[in-house]
Design a protein around this motif. Structure first.
Motif: not given
Length: 97
Positions: A36-38, A43-47, A79-97
């Protein structure tokens, strides 16, 4: 010449083994995060070099961060800084295993 089987049939067969399936599931969130990071960066056209400049780091660090074969887990702050730099917000989701 014999045609080699593709990856999808190989994966389907391998995942029938409970030990392989357990390991695959354990690693899947790390692969998904990096994929997803890649995807966001492209998608942002960033190298990777531009991403490194945006985050004040070296291109080799971005490459390592995005590497699906990396043993290291990125810090949440990274991960949060990476997402912010591309105009996104990181969201952590927990779910039952």
């Amino acid at each position: 010449m014999t045609k080699r089987p593709g990856f999808k049939p190989f994966r389907a067969k391998a995942l029938k083994d409970p030990a392989v399936k357990a390991e695959y599931d354990a690693l899947s969130s790390g692969f998904e995060l990096r994929r997803r990071m890649i995807e966001m960066r492209l998608a942002a056209g960033v190298t990777q070099e531009q991403m490194a400049q945006m985050l004040g780091t070296q291109k080799s660090n971005i490459s390592r961060l995005e590497n699906v074969n990396s043993e290291a887990s990125p810090r949440l702050a990274t991960v949060e800084a990476y997402a912010r730099a591309l105009g996104y917000a990181a969201k952590v989701k927990f779910q039952p295993a």
